[in-house]
Motif scaffolding. Structure first.
Motif, PDB file in Angstrom:
ATOM      1  N   LEU A 124    -105.307 -22.128 -90.840  1.00  0.00           N
ATOM      2  CA  LEU A 124    -106.564 -22.415 -90.244  1.00  0.00           C
ATOM      3  C   LEU A 124    -106.974 -23.994 -90.204  1.00  0.00           C
ATOM      4  O   LEU A 124    -107.461 -24.389 -89.233  1.00  0.00           O
ATOM      5  CB  LEU A 124    -107.786 -21.669 -90.653  1.00  0.00           C
ATOM      6  N   THR A 125    -106.420 -24.511 -91.333  1.00  0.00           N
ATOM      7  CA  THR A 125    -106.965 -25.900 -91.588  1.00  0.00           C
ATOM      8  C   THR A 125    -105.958 -26.835 -90.867  1.00  0.00           C
ATOM      9  O   THR A 125    -106.339 -28.075 -90.592  1.00  0.00           O
ATOM     10  CB  THR A 125    -106.744 -26.352 -93.132  1.00  0.00           C
ATOM     11  N   ILE A 126    -105.026 -26.379 -90.261  1.00  0.00           N
ATOM     12  CA  ILE A 126    -104.030 -27.481 -89.486  1.00  0.00           C
ATOM     13  C   ILE A 126    -103.853 -27.259 -88.030  1.00  0.00           C
ATOM     14  O   ILE A 126    -103.206 -27.826 -87.302  1.00  0.00           O
ATOM     15  CB  ILE A 126    -102.646 -27.292 -90.149  1.00  0.00           C
ATOM     16  N   LEU A 127    -104.602 -26.056 -87.635  1.00  0.00           N
ATOM     17  CA  LEU A 127    -104.570 -25.566 -86.125  1.00  0.00           C
ATOM     18  C   LEU A 127    -106.102 -26.236 -85.344  1.00  0.00           C
ATOM     19  O   LEU A 127    -107.190 -26.349 -86.089  1.00  0.00           O
ATOM     20  CB  LEU A 127    -104.778 -24.267 -85.991  1.00  0.00           C
ATOM     21  N   ASN A 128    -106.025 -26.540 -84.159  1.00  0.00           N
ATOM     22  CA  ASN A 128    -106.987 -27.135 -83.311  1.00  0.00           C
ATOM     23  C   ASN A 128    -108.074 -25.838 -82.928  1.00  0.00           C
ATOM     24  O   ASN A 128    -107.496 -24.935 -83.155  1.00  0.00           O
ATOM     25  CB  ASN A 128    -106.569 -28.182 -82.076  1.00  0.00           C
ATOM     26  N   ARG A 129    -109.161 -26.358 -82.646  1.00  0.00           N
ATOM     27  CA  ARG A 129    -110.079 -25.222 -82.226  1.00  0.00           C
ATOM     28  C   ARG A 129    -109.623 -24.200 -81.199  1.00  0.00           C
ATOM     29  O   ARG A 129    -109.885 -23.009 -81.289  1.00  0.00           O
ATOM     30  CB  ARG A 129    -111.196 -26.174 -81.811  1.00  0.00           C
ATOM     31  N   HIS A 130    -109.000 -25.057 -80.109  1.00  0.00           N
ATOM     32  CA  HIS A 130    -108.681 -24.053 -78.958  1.00  0.00           C
ATOM     33  C   HIS A 130    -107.627 -22.914 -79.563  1.00  0.00           C
ATOM     34  O   HIS A 130    -107.675 -21.824 -79.128  1.00  0.00           O
ATOM     35  CB  HIS A 130    -107.893 -24.567 -78.189  1.00  0.00           C
TER      36      HIS A 130
END
Length: 399
Positions: free
Chosen positions: A327-333
């Motif tokens: 979760l910390t390395i992925l973008n919002r979309h």
């Protein structure tokens, strides 16, 4: 560009489902377009308005409160474990299910949950003009889960033809039970989980009415009202609910342990033929075209495709556990579409659960249950399509 790809994905998924339909001329497009309109409005309301965001936050807070209440009971039995700064998945996500199942059964005991299902199901049927029983069932499985919802309408299922029985099997692939929402919320963002639930409900109706359109006469469009029976006393009811919840915990735990171990063994086997080859990599290539249609960049496309395959072959818990660690390395979309896609029971084991439920219901007429065994591919396609459509609709509003 990615927005246009995401939008194109909706049309591609619907086109594929239409091509898979054996009765294309019977598809009624008006209610389907109405439901799509309702979904767009609903998604906009939940993600783009302050009131929608407020409602979702309150619902999330309510489930957080349920989990905290459950934690009090867990802490009584396992005080040293609950004092740790990091709590294992079994204690943080699975054991709270016992209390959440009990809570929902209390709502059912006093008629609160059936009342909500009745009113919302009536509203969907009126808006979409789709059959009443299918509309009510879509709401029932959203709160109760697929096997429980099928059990509720079991007396009416006995009177239906094979075409309509298949419709309920198809819809059952896209359910999610309120009793395990607490487990989901411990791993992925609550906002997207609560967006996925109503979207899956409506998309299940859409896909079922394209993949298996059924014409129903007005005189047959009724809801079976079972005769009232004497209820068990309150304390017997909640005690039984707790045992049911514990059984659910054991089943989920066994599946998670077994499937993770099976995945590890398969990866070891594949490694004998090619260094670095894993089941996750195979899935990432298989599902990458669909992940690409979610409007993702190259790296995220392969990762979300991997999650899709893991969910289909094992279950959403294992995929969510993997997503939680990224979760910390992925973008919002990417987080939004991945979370929404994973929030449903669409996998191979669910087909077994549906088939087993049909066998149980049709003990006196086992040939009726064969309709599920003969149409496994339709159930799989529908489950994937519903998850994709829900993710694509949310993806249009989250960038």
């Amino acid at each position: 560009m990615y927005f246009m790809i995401n939008l194109l994905g909706v049309f591609v998924v619907m086109a594929i489902i239409f091509l898979c339909s054996p009765n294309k001329k019977e598809v009624k497009w008006r209610p389907i377009l109405v439901l799509f309109g309702v979904e767009l409005l609903m998604t906009w309301f939940m993600l783009e308005t302050k009131v929608g965001g407020f409602i979702i936050n309150k619902i999330a807070s309510f489930f957080t409160w349920l989990t905290l209440c459950a934690s009090q009971g867990i802490a009584f039995a396992f005080p040293s474990v609950m004092k740790q700064p990091q709590i294992d998945f079994f204690f943080s996500a699975l054991l709270p299910i016992i209390f959440v199942v009990t809570f929902f059964d209390i709502l059912s005991y006093f008629g609160i949950l059936p009342w909500i299902i009745d009113k919302v199901g009536w509203l969907i049927s009126k808006v979409s003009r789709l059959p009443k029983l299918e509309s009510f069932f879509s709401i029932q499985m959203m709160f109760l889960g697929n096997t429980e919802a099928l059990a509720v309408i079991r007396n009416q299922l006995l009177t239906l033809n094979d075409r309509r029985l298949l419709t309920f099997g198809i819809m059952s692939m896209s359910s999610v039970s309120g009793s395990i929402l607490g487990a989901y919320l411990s791993m992925v963002p609550p906002t997207y989980v609560f967006c996925a639930i109503p979207l899956n409900c409506l998309n299940a109706l859409i896909i079922a009415n394209v993949l298996n359109p059924v014409h129903i006469n007005k005189e047959d469009d009724i809801i079976y009202n079972p005769a009232k029976k004497d209820k068990n006393d309150f304390f017997s009811t909640i005690s039984n609910s707790m045992l049911v919840g514990m059984n659910m915990v054991i089943v989920i735990l066994a599946m998670v342990i077994g499937y993770v171990a099976l995945t590890a063994s398969l990866n070891g086997f594949f490694g004998l033929f090619a260094e670095g080859l894993t089941i996750q990599k195979i899935f990432s290539y298989m599902f990458s075209p669909f992940a690409f249609l979610l409007g993702l960049n190259g790296h995220d496309t392969m990762y979300v495709a991997q999650l899709m395959g893991i969910k289909l072959a094992t279950n959403e818990f294992i995929a969510m556990m993997d997503l939680k660690s990224h979760l910390t390395i992925l973008n919002r979309h990417t987080i939004a579409v991945a979370t929404v896609f994973l929030t449903s029971f669409a996998n191979f084991s669910t087909i077994g659960m549906i088939y087993g439920t049909y066998n149980s219901i049709f003990q006196k007429d086992p040939e009726k249950a064969v309709v599920i065994g003969k149409n496994v591919w339709k159930l799989l396609v529908s489950g994937m399509a519903v998850s994709l459509l829900s993710a694509m609709l949310v993806g249009l509003f989250v960038w």
